[in-house]
Design a protein around this motif. Structure first.
Motif, mmCIF file in Angstrom:
data_model
loop_
_atom_site.group_PDB
_atom_site.id
_atom_site.type_symbol
_atom_site.label_atom_id
_atom_site.label_comp_id
_atom_site.label_asym_id
_atom_site.label_seq_id
_atom_site.Cartn_x
_atom_site.Cartn_y
_atom_site.Cartn_z
ATOM 1 N N ASN A 197 0.821 -1.226 0.000
ATOM 2 C CA ASN A 197 0.000 0.000 0.000
ATOM 3 C C ASN A 197 0.852 1.272 0.000
ATOM 4 O OD1 ASN A 197 0.884 0.400 2.660
ATOM 5 N ND2 ASN A 197 -1.161 0.354 3.554
ATOM 6 N N TYR A 198 2.159 1.118 -0.100
ATOM 7 C CA TYR A 198 3.096 2.238 0.025
ATOM 8 C C TYR A 198 2.832 3.349 -0.989
ATOM 9 C CZ TYR A 198 7.739 4.412 0.820
ATOM 10 O OH TYR A 198 8.776 5.269 1.113
ATOM 11 N N MET A 199 2.787 2.995 -2.266
ATOM 12 C CA MET A 199 2.599 4.020 -3.305
ATOM 13 C C MET A 199 1.254 4.725 -3.158
ATOM 14 S SD MET A 199 4.745 4.963 -5.566
ATOM 15 C CE MET A 199 3.647 5.518 -6.848
ATOM 16 N N ASP A 200 0.184 3.944 -3.036
ATOM 17 C CA ASP A 200 -1.146 4.547 -2.914
ATOM 18 C C ASP A 200 -1.230 5.439 -1.679
ATOM 19 O OD1 ASP A 200 -2.055 3.323 -5.223
ATOM 20 O OD2 ASP A 200 -2.923 1.613 -4.152
ATOM 21 N N THR A 201 -0.610 5.004 -0.600
ATOM 22 C CA THR A 201 -0.625 5.797 0.639
ATOM 23 C C THR A 201 0.142 7.095 0.450
ATOM 24 O OG1 THR A 201 -0.844 3.789 1.973
ATOM 25 C CG2 THR A 201 -0.072 5.774 3.102
ATOM 26 N N LEU A 202 1.310 7.030 -0.176
ATOM 27 C CA LEU A 202 2.092 8.249 -0.411
ATOM 28 C C LEU A 202 1.342 9.220 -1.313
ATOM 29 C CD1 LEU A 202 5.732 6.875 -0.872
ATOM 30 C CD2 LEU A 202 4.802 8.118 1.098
ATOM 31 N N ILE A 203 0.717 8.706 -2.346
ATOM 32 C CA ILE A 203 -0.042 9.570 -3.257
ATOM 33 C C ILE A 203 -1.164 10.282 -2.501
ATOM 34 C CG2 ILE A 203 -1.651 9.550 -5.216
ATOM 35 C CD1 ILE A 203 0.194 7.310 -6.420
ATOM 36 N N THR A 204 -1.883 9.525 -1.688
ATOM 37 C CA THR A 204 -2.999 10.108 -0.934
ATOM 38 C C THR A 204 -2.500 11.072 0.130
ATOM 39 O OG1 THR A 204 -4.310 8.116 -1.343
ATOM 40 C CG2 THR A 204 -5.051 9.563 0.438
ATOM 41 N N LEU A 205 -1.453 10.707 0.853
ATOM 42 C CA LEU A 205 -0.905 11.607 1.877
ATOM 43 C C LEU A 205 -0.418 12.913 1.261
ATOM 44 C CD1 LEU A 205 1.091 9.097 4.109
ATOM 45 C CD2 LEU A 205 -0.888 10.483 4.832
ATOM 46 N N GLN A 206 0.196 12.823 0.097
ATOM 47 C CA GLN A 206 0.672 14.018 -0.587
ATOM 48 C C GLN A 206 -0.499 14.948 -0.929
ATOM 49 O OE1 GLN A 206 3.793 14.585 -4.104
ATOM 50 N NE2 GLN A 206 2.082 13.341 -4.737
ATOM 51 N N SER A 207 -1.559 14.391 -1.454
ATOM 52 C CA SER A 207 -2.743 15.178 -1.797
ATOM 53 C C SER A 207 -3.375 15.787 -0.541
ATOM 54 C CB SER A 207 -3.747 14.291 -2.532
ATOM 55 O OG SER A 207 -4.877 15.031 -2.890
ATOM 56 N N ILE A 208 -3.477 14.984 0.508
ATOM 57 C CA ILE A 208 -4.027 15.476 1.781
ATOM 58 C C ILE A 208 -3.164 16.615 2.314
ATOM 59 C CG2 ILE A 208 -4.387 14.886 4.216
ATOM 60 C CD1 ILE A 208 -5.212 12.059 3.252
ATOM 61 N N PHE A 209 -1.860 16.466 2.224
ATOM 62 C CA PHE A 209 -0.949 17.506 2.707
ATOM 63 C C PHE A 209 -1.225 18.837 2.010
ATOM 64 C CE2 PHE A 209 2.790 20.103 2.164
ATOM 65 C CZ PHE A 209 3.219 20.272 3.470
ATOM 66 N N TYR A 210 -1.280 18.827 0.676
ATOM 67 C CA TYR A 210 -1.495 20.081 -0.060
ATOM 68 C C TYR A 210 -2.862 20.683 0.255
ATOM 69 C CZ TYR A 210 2.618 18.813 -2.794
ATOM 70 O OH TYR A 210 3.874 18.486 -3.182
ATOM 71 N N LEU A 211 -3.871 19.840 0.342
ATOM 72 C CA LEU A 211 -5.208 20.328 0.678
ATOM 73 C C LEU A 211 -5.204 21.039 2.024
ATOM 74 C CD1 LEU A 211 -8.310 20.499 0.431
ATOM 75 C CD2 LEU A 211 -8.399 18.195 1.431
ATOM 76 N N TYR A 212 -4.613 20.396 3.024
ATOM 77 C CA TYR A 212 -4.667 20.972 4.368
ATOM 78 C C TYR A 212 -3.605 22.041 4.602
ATOM 79 C CZ TYR A 212 -8.715 18.422 5.438
ATOM 80 O OH TYR A 212 -10.012 17.986 5.417
ATOM 81 N N LYS A 213 -2.633 22.115 3.753
ATOM 82 C CA LYS A 213 -1.718 23.269 3.782
ATOM 83 C C LYS A 213 -2.530 24.515 3.431
ATOM 84 C CE LYS A 213 2.514 24.768 4.251
ATOM 85 N NZ LYS A 213 3.125 24.927 5.540
ATOM 86 N N ASN A 214 -3.388 24.391 2.425
ATOM 87 C CA ASN A 214 -4.282 25.494 2.063
ATOM 88 C C ASN A 214 -5.324 25.737 3.148
ATOM 89 O OD1 ASN A 214 -3.011 25.897 -0.388
ATOM 90 N ND2 ASN A 214 -4.607 24.948 -1.609
#
Length: 152
Positions: free
Chosen positions: A82-99
């Motif tokens: 699940n490493y790749m899918d998790t990293l992709i999702t965490l990255q998206s979550i990070f940018y969303l919540y940075k905003n």
């Protein structure tokens, strides 16, 4: 060399450097049973580009991916399958919540908060992290709350 050739050269060099930086994270992450191939790294960079566009953000010097990898690679909820899918999702979550946090948190603070709650009450659920923990936390920030970043 004309301007277009120079730009193309610089972009290719940046992509190669970013790929190498992500793959070099394996030296650390292998001990936790997770690693990236060059193809995985390329996919992460493509998803990064899409997320940055979607959330209207820009990054310099390799972006958030290496920090995200180092913060989360030792999680008991992340394994090779699940490493790749998790990293992709965490990255998206990070940018969303940075905003959503109005950039009131440093990158390191937001990543640390995400990790604490991902492994705590979320028990590895990316959906709960995004839809509940971070949503509630950023609502407090927008309302003017200035407590310690990892407190509820």
């Amino acid at each position: 060399m004309n301007d277009s050739s120079l730009t193309s050269y610089l972009l290719n060099a940046d992509i190669k450097n970013s790929l190498a930086a992500l793959v070099s994270c394996n030296q650390y992450t292998n001990q936790f049973g997770v690693s990236l191939t060059e193809e995985d790294a390329a996919q992460l960079l493509e998803c990064r580009k899409e997320s940055l566009t979607e959330f209207g953000r820009i990054e310099f010097e390799g972006g958030i991916l290496p920090k995200l990898i180092f913060e989360f690679c030792d999680s008991p909820y992340i394994y090779q399958d699940n490493y790749m899918d998790t990293l992709i999702t965490l990255q998206s979550i990070f940018y969303l919540y940075k905003n959503e946090s109005l950039d009131e948190l440093s990158d390191d603070e937001l990543l640390h908060y995400m990790k604490i709650h991902f492994e705590g009450e979320c028990q590895g659920s990316l959906e709960y992290l995004e839809d509940t923990c971070l949503n509630n936390f950023c609502r407090k920030i927008r309302e003017g709350w200035r407590g310690e970043f990892d407190e509820e």
